[in-house]
Design an enzyme around this catalytic site. Structure first.
Site, PDB file in Angstrom:
ATOM      1  CB  CYS A 127      14.874  68.703 -18.260  1.00 23.86           C
ATOM      2  SG  CYS A 127      15.667  67.429 -19.276  1.00 23.86           S
ATOM      3  CB  CYS A 169      13.348  65.941 -22.320  1.00 22.97           C
ATOM      4  SG  CYS A 169      12.607  65.885 -20.697  1.00 22.97           S
ATOM      5  CB  CYS A 187      17.750  65.837 -21.398  1.00 15.88           C
ATOM      6  SG  CYS A 187      16.608  64.527 -20.934  1.00 15.88           S
ATOM      7  CE  LYS A 234      16.243  61.445 -15.482  1.00 15.25           C
ATOM      8  NZ  LYS A 234      15.713  62.724 -15.973  1.00 15.25           N
ATOM      9  NE  ARG A 261      11.673  59.035 -20.897  1.00 11.28           N
ATOM     10  CZ  ARG A 261      12.658  58.185 -21.074  1.00 11.28           C
ATOM     11  NH1 ARG A 261      12.580  57.266 -22.011  1.00 11.28           N
ATOM     12  NH2 ARG A 261      13.755  58.260 -20.325  1.00 11.28           N
ATOM     13  CE  LYS A 306      13.444  60.773 -12.758  1.00 13.04           C
ATOM     14  NZ  LYS A 306      13.527  61.840 -13.660  1.00 13.04           N
ATOM     15  CE1 TYR A 311       4.343  62.664 -11.301  1.00 12.82           C
ATOM     16  CE2 TYR A 311       5.477  60.601 -10.796  1.00 12.82           C
ATOM     17  CZ  TYR A 311       5.419  61.799 -11.488  1.00 12.82           C
ATOM     18  OH  TYR A 311       6.427  62.141 -12.350  1.00 12.82           O
TER      19      TYR A 311
END
Ligand code: PBG
Length: 332
Positions: free
Chosen positions: A119, A121, A129, A196, A206, A253, A318
């Site tokens: 990506c 971004c 993006c 997504k 972010r 997602k 995570y």
């Protein structure tokens, strides 16, 4: 004794942990997990990400130590996110992540499987993006796709096992597949972030990638390229289209608010489906655990179980590096 006919069914299969284990329909395994890794060009040592509990931003050196530890815990599949130190609008310099990928491959060979997030971004000064038009109110699709396809090839050359485009441009799967195939990388897989959604739950990510959209441009969100929560069919369409273009794995997602999409996508395709329990979902659970409202390990495993039950083959979390320990311990 009186012959009782009602109730016919009793809670017999819930009566102890052995029978509950025997009759369970979901079998969680750490083998199905992918652990995200942030490599940040501007950190010298492992640095905590304040909005993502127990998750760090790594330098290239410290990410190698992290992977070493993770391998000892049974985690061998990773998703790599680069955070370059310089933001730009064109002439992107991918050398930092290429170097990181190469170092990981050199250090660990085929003991690890590494997917590279694709990506722009975390590279763009405006946080979008892809590249913007002159009026700075629109992401230009085809020019972005070209850059992403070149970027993907470079990552494959650096040793990526899998290319995972998260940009949501149209036609990028086909462009990347062609680029890889034409350069003898036909065994590199593509995991497409295809269903997504434009979501509230990406906030901590972010922060970590310094990629909040809208800096110095009128386009303030990603709604023109990420799917609307109001239109599940559109997200399913993107996933099926990506499969047609050559995606090997399709992702949904965020995960928990979109269990219906995981379920439906699984019914509609024979391809593996991955579910990304994203940063905001993860951090929500962490905050509940910190406040002792839930048990951390039990809460994460319960959510993972729901993703599996809905049809996810692969889970990106995570907390993936804890999956083996937590799953072994869990008794329902
Ligand atoms: C980049 C990207 C995002 C995530 C993965 N890749 C965020 C976004 O679209 O802004 C989110 C992951 C997370 O929140 O854990 N396009």
């Amino acid at each position: 004794m009186e012959n009782k006919t009602y109730p016919v069914s009793r809670r017999r299969i819930r009566s102890n942990p052995h029978i509950r284990e025997l009759v369970s329909t979901v079998n969680l395994s750490h083998k199905d997990f992918i652990q995200p890794l942030f490599v940040d060009e501007s950190v010298r040592n492992r640095t905590a990400i304040s909005s993502l509990n127990e998750v760090n931003a790594d330098s290239i050196d410290s990410v190698l130590h992290q992977i070493e530890d993770d391998l000892l815990n049974g985690t061998s599949k990773f998703l790599l996110f680069p955070v370059p130190s310089k933001k730009t609008e064109e002439h992107f310099d991918f050398s930092f992540v290429l170097n990181a990928m190469q170092r990981i491959r050199d250090a660990f060979g085929d003991t690890v499987w590494v997917a590279a997030d694709i990506c722009l971004c975390s590279y763009t000064s405006h946080g979008h993006c892809g590249v913007l038009n002159k009026q700075r109110n629109k992401v230009i699709n085809d020019a972005t796709v070209q850059i992403l396809a070149d970027y993907s090839l470079q990552l494959a050359q650096a040793g990526a096992d899998c290319i995972a485009p998260s940009d949501m441009m149209d036609g990028r799967i086909e462009a990347i597949r062609h680029k890889l195939d034409n350069n003898d990388f036909d065994t590199v897989t593509i995991m497409s972030y295809s269903a997504k959604f434009s979501s509230q739950f990406y906030g901590p990510f972010r922060d970590a990638c310094k990629s909040i959209p809208g800096n110095d441009c009128s386009l303030k969100d990603r709604k023109t390229y990420q799917a609307s929560p109001l239109n599940g069919k559109d997200a399913l369409f993107s996933a099926l289209r990506d499969i047609g273009e050559g995606a090997d794995i399709v992702m949904v997602k965020p995960s928990l608010p979109y269990l219906d999409i995981i379920y439906q996508l699984k019914q509609k395709t024979l391809k593996p489906v991955s579910a990304y329990h994203v940063s905001g979902e993860y951090q929500g659970l962490e905050l509940l655990a910190i406040q002792k409202i839930v048990d951390r390990e039990m809460a994460h495993t319960e959510i993972w179980t729901s993703l599996k039950r809905a049809g996810a083959d692969i889970i990106i979390s995570y907390a993936a590096r804890n999956a083996k320990t937590w799953i072994e311990k869990i008794k329902y």
